[in-house]
Design a protein around this motif. Structure first.
Motif: not given
Length: 648
Positions: A580-590, A599-605
């Motif tokens: 699950h994400s902890t910080q969404v740093q970029s959202v780019q739509f095309d 794109y961002g940071q998160g936790l995996s396990n």
């Protein structure tokens, strides 16, 4: 470090879906840099022990790598946008000229000169890591025990590039290109190419030996024979207009100067900027003159910067005394009078091609070359501008980093800076030589699609206390102490991360005596696309797991609509991934492709990771697609089995 010279840079973003001026002093009229604002902000981080000419690169998840040849192939990585750095494994305890590259699967490649992997001396080696630098494997050459390059003529100033040409293929199928010039021969440009992800490389290929027979090609042959400075290598990314096109770049003198003899001392003026490109995996090449500044104007400081934008278009960043009359500047350099004549200074310039290297800055010069370059620093920023580094985003978006001293380095009749010219009086230098103080600068332009007269630049002085004091010699191994100074070695380097932010690697031998990186914290390249000020992306459903079974995801990227925090979740029980994400740093739509890239940071396990997610909405003929990549190595992509992705 071996002879001569120069530089490169590149960035790949994951994708699912002469004629010669014969008179000394003749010049091309230079444009006047126009300032834009506000200037981007930067922060400085310490990386590790002092090391000159560092190379830096970003992968598609934003993980940064930085290496220096000082003390072996000392390599570091950062997962927090360059704020802090961790040393990784050392590929070889012996080192020379080095470089870095990544591919679309985020494998990292490291080149190293004379690593003693084979029996031949002065060879280039390529190492690869698929675990973020924890382990490195060596790319074998065409003949056992002769290094990756396996060149009988020796190697100098190597560069490397890598690309997975077929979308969906693995890093084991990446094309890897090692580029350099020979040391013992005529200083021609060579490549070795791998088609198995860098595991093995073919024999040395002489680029100009299989070049198109054109006027430009003949010019490249005559200018390149004898003395060159390799600038870099790049491969146009998949999905771009010239996907798979290999570029090699270099600077050279010309036949008139070469007639006086090959000059290993670097005393010729390197005023021609060349590329050659191949669309058939290196079988044949098309040489192209990018810019000719004319005899007596020298771009070897000692390197130029070279990079590709995200559509595979090439760029040069270079320092040159473009406005100098060498007879006049040489006479003024015999006294302190040169400090009052800005026409004698080295300024920073850029040329680029918007059509994959065929013409430059719209043409106007010989053989489709640029008639005029873009001037980066304004006339008010006088002094000596040295060590160009360049990185690009979308076409026309470019960052240029450089070192600047307010003093003007004395020059001679050949158009070169005098050795020791910034070393101050004494130790064999004339009394009027300045003791130069150098600071790090960065300039950004978002509109190189405009003409050289109309493009604007936002300029940041990053360091306020000089990072180096004294000479910076541009004669390579012929820099002789104590009047000359080569503490920094031969260059600095820049890269751009997936957020569009620049990172500049440099050595500081004045304030901290460390390897450092300047990280852009504001004014990064604009991202995103489509109409309107707010986009919405929602999704949930199931797709095939990476190791069988089903994986599930949930996506909510519409904070400007519902004011909830953006967030991403993904579970793949069969592969043991719970993210699950902890910080969404970029959202780019095309909007043209119907995709959103997150794109961002998160936790995996429970462990911190970087993530890159691409979602594509269904169409009348294609199902919805979900793709995820985590910095722990998990990669998965597939059509939705159930659920939906909604983009507005």
């Amino acid at each position: 470090m071996a002879t001569s010279v120069l530089r490169r840079s590149g960035l790949a973003l994951v994708g699912v879906a002469s004629i010669i001026a014969a008179a000394v002093g003749t010049t091309t009229s230079a444009p006047i840099a126009a300032l834009a604002g506000p200037a981007p902000a930067y922060s400085i981080a310490n990386v590790g022990a002092y090391g000159g000419e560092p190379s830096i690169v970003s992968d598609s998840l934003g993980r940064l790598y930085d290496t220096t040849p000082s003390g072996g192939t000392m390599t570091y990585t950062s997962t927090n946008h360059g704020a802090s750095w961790t040393q990784v494994a050392t590929a070889n305890t012996r080192s020379g000229d080095d470089c870095l590259a990544t591919d679309q699967a985020n494998a990292v490649y490291l080149c190293n000169l004379d690593g003693r992997e084979g029996l031949l001396r002065l060879q280039a080696d390529v190492y690869k890591s698929t675990d973020q630098g924890a382990h490195w494997t060596h790319g074998s050459g065409a003949v056992p025990n002769c290094g990756t390059s396996c060149s009988p003529f020796g190697v100098d100033r190597d560069w490397v590039a890598a690309s997975i040409r077929q979308p969906g293929s693995s890093t084991n199928n990446a094309e890897v290109v090692l580029m350099y010039h020979d040391f013992y021969g005529p200083s021609e440009i060579w490549v070795n190419i791998s088609t198995d992800g860098g595991a093995s490389f073919g024999p040395p290929q002489l680029v100009l030996a299989t070049s198109a027979i054109t006027q430009g090609g003949i010019t490249a042959q005559g200018s390149t024979f004898c003395n060159t400075v390799p600038a870099g290598v790049g491969i146009a990314p998949p999905g771009t207009p010239h996907a798979g096109r290999i570029f090699v770049a270099w600077i050279a003198a010309d036949p008139v100067q070469n007639a006086t003899g090959c000059n290993i001392t670097m005393l010729e003026s390197f005023h021609n900027l060349f590329v050659s490109y191949s669309d058939d995996n290196g079988a044949t090449w098309t040489p192209q003159l990018a810019f000719d500044a004319g005899i007596g104007h020298d771009a070897s400081t000692p390197f130029v910067g070279f990079t590709l934008d995200n559509q595979g278009n090439p760029y040069f960043g270079f320092a040159i005394n473009l406005n100098a009359n060498n007879v006049k500047c040489t006479a003024e350099s015999a006294s302190v009078a040169v400090q009052s004549d800005p026409s004698c200074e080295y300024d920073m310039y850029v040329v680029w091609s918007s059509n994959g290297g065929r013409t430059w800055d719209g043409g106007g010069g010989p053989f489709g070359s640029a008639a005029r370059p873009y001037r980066v620093n304004p006339p008010s920023e006088t002094g000596t501008h040295w060590f160009p580094a360049i990185a690009a985003g979308a076409p026309g978006q470019v960052d240029v980093a450089y070192l600047r001293s307010p003093s003007i380095v004395p020059t001679g009749l050949l158009g070169k800076a005098n050795a020791g010219g910034c070393g101050g009086p004494g130790t064999g230098n004339p009394d009027w030589y300045p003791l130069c103080s150098w600071n790090l600068y960065a300039a950004q332009s978002l509109n190189l699609n405009a003409s050289p007269d109309d493009a604007t630049w936002a300029i940041t002085q990053i360091t306020t206390t000089p990072m180096h004091i004294g000479d910076i010699c541009n004669l390579g191994i012929f820099c002789v102490a104590p009047s000359s100074n080569r503490n920094l070695l031969d260059f600095i380097m820049a890269t751009v991360d997936p957020l569009g932010c620049a990172h500049v690697a440099y050595a500081d031998d004045n304030t901290v005596n460390l390897l450092r990186v300047a990280n852009q914290t504001s004014g990064c390249f604009p991202k995103g696309g489509g109409g309107g000020n707010c986009h919405e992306a929602d999704g949930n459903g199931n797709f095939q797991g990476a190791r069988g079974g089903n994986a599930s995801f949930q996506s909510d990227e519409d904070s400007c609509e519902d004011h909830d925090q953006n967030g991403e979740q993904m579970k793949d029980p069969g592969a043991g991934e719970d993210f699950h994400s902890t910080q969404v740093q970029s959202v780019q739509f095309d909007d043209s492709l119907g995709t959103v890239t997150i794109y961002g940071q998160g936790l995996s396990n429970g462990l911190p990771v970087l993530f890159l997610i691409v979602e594509q909405a269904a169409t009348a003929t294609t199902p919805a697609l979900y793709s995820i990549e985590l910095s722990d190595g998990y990669v998965n992509s597939g059509n939705l089995i159930s659920g939906m992705i909604t983009l507005h």
